[in-house]
Motif scaffolding. Structure first.
Motif, PDB file in Angstrom:
ATOM      1  N   ASP A 175       0.830  -1.209   0.000  1.00 44.73           N
ATOM      2  CA  ASP A 175       0.000   0.000   0.000  1.00 44.73           C
ATOM      3  C   ASP A 175       0.866   1.262   0.000  1.00 44.73           C
ATOM      4  O   ASP A 175       0.573   2.227  -0.708  1.00 44.73           O
ATOM      5  CB  ASP A 175      -0.941   0.007   1.196  1.00 44.73           C
ATOM      6  N   ALA A 176       1.947   1.243   0.776  1.00 44.94           N
ATOM      7  CA  ALA A 176       2.848   2.403   0.820  1.00 44.94           C
ATOM      8  C   ALA A 176       3.559   2.582  -0.526  1.00 44.94           C
ATOM      9  O   ALA A 176       3.726   3.715  -0.998  1.00 44.94           O
ATOM     10  CB  ALA A 176       3.870   2.232   1.936  1.00 44.94           C
ATOM     11  N   ALA A 177       3.960   1.476  -1.149  1.00 45.77           N
ATOM     12  CA  ALA A 177       4.606   1.565  -2.461  1.00 45.77           C
ATOM     13  C   ALA A 177       3.641   2.135  -3.497  1.00 45.77           C
ATOM     14  O   ALA A 177       4.030   2.956  -4.329  1.00 45.77           O
ATOM     15  CB  ALA A 177       5.121   0.191  -2.898  1.00 45.77           C
ATOM     16  N   CYS A 178       2.381   1.722  -3.422  1.00 44.80           N
ATOM     17  CA  CYS A 178       1.379   2.232  -4.367  1.00 44.80           C
ATOM     18  C   CYS A 178       1.106   3.711  -4.146  1.00 44.80           C
ATOM     19  O   CYS A 178       0.896   4.452  -5.109  1.00 44.80           O
ATOM     20  CB  CYS A 178       0.096   1.420  -4.273  1.00 44.80           C
ATOM     21  N   ALA A 179       1.135   4.151  -2.898  1.00 49.65           N
ATOM     22  CA  ALA A 179       0.945   5.575  -2.617  1.00 49.65           C
ATOM     23  C   ALA A 179       2.082   6.384  -3.245  1.00 49.65           C
ATOM     24  O   ALA A 179       1.853   7.432  -3.859  1.00 49.65           O
ATOM     25  CB  ALA A 179       0.872   5.823  -1.116  1.00 49.65           C
ATOM     26  N   ALA A 180       3.304   5.889  -3.108  1.00 51.15           N
ATOM     27  CA  ALA A 180       4.453   6.566  -3.718  1.00 51.15           C
ATOM     28  C   ALA A 180       4.348   6.523  -5.243  1.00 51.15           C
ATOM     29  O   ALA A 180       4.666   7.499  -5.931  1.00 51.15           O
ATOM     30  CB  ALA A 180       5.751   5.924  -3.246  1.00 51.15           C
ATOM     31  N   ALA A 181       3.872   5.400  -5.769  1.00 45.79           N
ATOM     32  CA  ALA A 181       3.726   5.257  -7.220  1.00 45.79           C
ATOM     33  C   ALA A 181       2.688   6.229  -7.762  1.00 45.79           C
ATOM     34  O   ALA A 181       2.869   6.805  -8.840  1.00 45.79           O
ATOM     35  CB  ALA A 181       3.352   3.820  -7.565  1.00 45.79           C
ATOM     36  N   ARG A 182       1.604   6.434  -7.024  1.00 42.84           N
ATOM     37  CA  ARG A 182       0.584   7.396  -7.468  1.00 42.84           C
ATOM     38  C   ARG A 182       1.181   8.790  -7.602  1.00 42.84           C
ATOM     39  O   ARG A 182       0.883   9.520  -8.545  1.00 42.84           O
ATOM     40  CB  ARG A 182      -0.602   7.403  -6.498  1.00 42.84           C
ATOM     41  N   GLN A 183       2.038   9.172  -6.655  1.00 43.05           N
ATOM     42  CA  GLN A 183       2.678  10.480  -6.739  1.00 43.05           C
ATOM     43  C   GLN A 183       3.601  10.555  -7.949  1.00 43.05           C
ATOM     44  O   GLN A 183       3.658  11.558  -8.642  1.00 43.05           O
ATOM     45  CB  GLN A 183       3.455  10.803  -5.463  1.00 43.05           C
ATOM     46  N   ALA A 184       4.336   9.477  -8.216  1.00 48.04           N
ATOM     47  CA  ALA A 184       5.225   9.448  -9.375  1.00 48.04           C
ATOM     48  C   ALA A 184       4.426   9.598 -10.672  1.00 48.04           C
ATOM     49  O   ALA A 184       4.856  10.291 -11.596  1.00 48.04           O
ATOM     50  CB  ALA A 184       6.044   8.165  -9.386  1.00 48.04           C
ATOM     51  N   ILE A 185       3.256   8.980 -10.730  1.00 50.75           N
ATOM     52  CA  ILE A 185       2.388   9.105 -11.907  1.00 50.75           C
ATOM     53  C   ILE A 185       1.951  10.556 -12.072  1.00 50.75           C
ATOM     54  O   ILE A 185       1.982  11.104 -13.175  1.00 50.75           O
ATOM     55  CB  ILE A 185       1.171   8.162 -11.792  1.00 50.75           C
ATOM     56  N   ARG A 186       1.585  11.198 -10.964  1.00 50.08           N
ATOM     57  CA  ARG A 186       1.189  12.612 -11.025  1.00 50.08           C
ATOM     58  C   ARG A 186       2.340  13.478 -11.531  1.00 50.08           C
ATOM     59  O   ARG A 186       2.115  14.510 -12.167  1.00 50.08           O
ATOM     60  CB  ARG A 186       0.754  13.104  -9.646  1.00 50.08           C
ATOM     61  N   ASP A 187       3.567  13.053 -11.237  1.00 54.78           N
ATOM     62  CA  ASP A 187       4.756  13.780 -11.677  1.00 54.78           C
ATOM     63  C   ASP A 187       5.129  13.448 -13.121  1.00 54.78           C
ATOM     64  O   ASP A 187       6.137  13.929 -13.625  1.00 54.78           O
ATOM     65  CB  ASP A 187       5.938  13.471 -10.763  1.00 54.78           C
ATOM     66  N   GLY A 188       4.334  12.590 -13.782  1.00 52.85           N
ATOM     67  CA  GLY A 188       4.561  12.265 -15.182  1.00 52.85           C
ATOM     68  C   GLY A 188       5.550  11.141 -15.425  1.00 52.85           C
ATOM     69  O   GLY A 188       6.093  11.029 -16.520  1.00 52.85           O
TER      70      GLY A 188
END
Length: 83
Positions: free
Chosen positions: A35-48
């Motif tokens: 879940d923590a990795a996915c939260a970080a991944a969501r931010q990376a997606i927002r960053d393009g």
């Protein structure tokens, strides 16, 4: 903008996330680390950025996932209906 890779793997006393040559704090179970990795991944997606999240399947025999597939909440809507 590059790719962000997150790998959840067992570690002594818990589970950790490997990212960018660094290791996260320890999580009590694989699902919490995922879940923590996915939260970080969501931010990376927002960053393009492109994202890769993996879970080391060599988990401890006593480790469970609450009788649901890892990431089920990411591919199945909360209402349980499929598209």
């Amino acid at each position: 903008m590059g790719q962000a890779s997150y790998t959840v793997s067992p570690a002594q006393g818990g589970w950790v996330i490997h990212h960018g040559g660094e290791v996260s704090r320890s999580y009590d179970n694989a699902e919490a680390a995922f879940d923590a990795a996915c939260a970080a991944a969501r931010q990376a997606i927002r960053d393009g950025r492109a994202v890769d999240v993996a879970v080391d399947i060599a988990r401890r025999p006593d480790e469970g996932f609450g009788h649901r597939a890892i990431g089920e909440n990411l591919v199945r809507p909360a209402n349980g209906r499929t598209a």
